[in-house]
Design a protein around this motif. Sequence first.
Motif, PDB file in Angstrom:
ATOM      1  N   ALA A  54      69.331  39.212  19.120  1.00  0.00           N
ATOM      2  CA  ALA A  54      70.172  39.960  20.055  1.00  0.00           C
ATOM      3  C   ALA A  54      71.253  39.073  20.653  1.00  0.00           C
ATOM      4  CB  ALA A  54      69.309  40.566  21.165  1.00  0.00           C
ATOM      5  N   VAL A  55      70.892  37.838  21.010  1.00  0.00           N
ATOM      6  CA  VAL A  55      71.856  36.915  21.612  1.00  0.00           C
ATOM      7  C   VAL A  55      72.920  36.505  20.602  1.00  0.00           C
ATOM      8  CG1 VAL A  55      72.122  34.575  22.567  1.00  0.00           C
ATOM      9  CG2 VAL A  55      70.304  36.067  23.417  1.00  0.00           C
ATOM     10  N   THR A  56      72.521  36.211  19.379  1.00  0.00           N
ATOM     11  CA  THR A  56      73.509  35.790  18.376  1.00  0.00           C
ATOM     12  C   THR A  56      74.421  36.948  17.986  1.00  0.00           C
ATOM     13  OG1 THR A  56      71.887  36.101  16.598  1.00  0.00           O
ATOM     14  CG2 THR A  56      72.148  33.874  17.455  1.00  0.00           C
ATOM     15  N   LYS A  57      73.879  38.160  17.904  1.00  0.00           N
ATOM     16  CA  LYS A  57      74.728  39.319  17.597  1.00  0.00           C
ATOM     17  C   LYS A  57      75.722  39.567  18.726  1.00  0.00           C
ATOM     18  CE  LYS A  57      71.526  41.677  14.571  1.00  0.00           C
ATOM     19  NZ  LYS A  57      70.498  42.714  14.462  1.00  0.00           N
ATOM     20  N   ALA A  58      75.258  39.472  19.961  1.00  0.00           N
ATOM     21  CA  ALA A  58      76.156  39.674  21.108  1.00  0.00           C
ATOM     22  C   ALA A  58      77.235  38.597  21.135  1.00  0.00           C
ATOM     23  CB  ALA A  58      75.362  39.666  22.413  1.00  0.00           C
ATOM     24  N   GLY A  59      76.856  37.358  20.831  1.00  0.00           N
ATOM     25  CA  GLY A  59      77.826  36.260  20.789  1.00  0.00           C
ATOM     26  C   GLY A  59      78.850  36.460  19.692  1.00  0.00           C
ATOM     27  N   ALA A  60      78.403  36.925  18.538  1.00  0.00           N
ATOM     28  CA  ALA A  60      79.329  37.171  17.426  1.00  0.00           C
ATOM     29  C   ALA A  60      80.290  38.296  17.767  1.00  0.00           C
ATOM     30  CB  ALA A  60      78.545  37.498  16.155  1.00  0.00           C
ATOM     31  N   ALA A  62      81.244  39.199  20.802  1.00  0.00           N
ATOM     32  CA  ALA A  62      82.172  38.713  21.820  1.00  0.00           C
ATOM     33  C   ALA A  62      83.249  37.831  21.201  1.00  0.00           C
ATOM     34  CB  ALA A  62      81.403  37.943  22.888  1.00  0.00           C
ATOM     35  N   ALA A  63      82.846  36.977  20.261  1.00  0.00           N
ATOM     36  CA  ALA A  63      83.813  36.092  19.608  1.00  0.00           C
ATOM     37  C   ALA A  63      84.809  36.891  18.775  1.00  0.00           C
ATOM     38  CB  ALA A  63      83.080  35.083  18.724  1.00  0.00           C
ATOM     39  N   SER A  64      84.327  37.886  18.042  1.00  0.00           N
ATOM     40  CA  SER A  64      85.252  38.675  17.221  1.00  0.00           C
ATOM     41  C   SER A  64      86.175  39.519  18.095  1.00  0.00           C
ATOM     42  CB  SER A  64      84.488  39.558  16.229  1.00  0.00           C
ATOM     43  OG  SER A  64      83.698  40.510  16.905  1.00  0.00           O
ATOM     44  N   THR A  65      85.688  40.000  19.220  1.00  0.00           N
ATOM     45  CA  THR A  65      86.530  40.757  20.140  1.00  0.00           C
ATOM     46  C   THR A  65      87.608  39.848  20.721  1.00  0.00           C
ATOM     47  OG1 THR A  65      84.728  42.235  20.702  1.00  0.00           O
ATOM     48  CG2 THR A  65      86.547  42.124  22.264  1.00  0.00           C
ATOM     49  N   ALA A  66      87.239  38.633  21.084  1.00  0.00           N
ATOM     50  CA  ALA A  66      88.204  37.681  21.640  1.00  0.00           C
ATOM     51  C   ALA A  66      89.290  37.362  20.613  1.00  0.00           C
ATOM     52  CB  ALA A  66      87.492  36.408  22.088  1.00  0.00           C
TER      53      ALA A  66
END
Length: 70
Positions: A54-60, A62-66
């Motif tokens: 869940a944390v890695t998916k959320a991080g990915a 967020a990074a792609s949105t940025a």
Amino acid sequence: AGALTGTQKAAILCLALGAEASARILQQLGPEDVEQLSREIARTGMVPGETVDAVTKAGAMAASTALFVA
């Protein structure tokens, strides 16, 4: 992963990414943030696989949105 703090999520992400990638992340932070994140990494024990996912998916996401917004 919703009940985790941002620092806890960052610590889990660093642990999941490994030492080399984590070192590159830490180089981007200020001294106080490095200290706080390092303490959290040291405190973090075993993390259930579903939490890491869940944390890695959320991080990915967020990074792609940025990248998309930038």
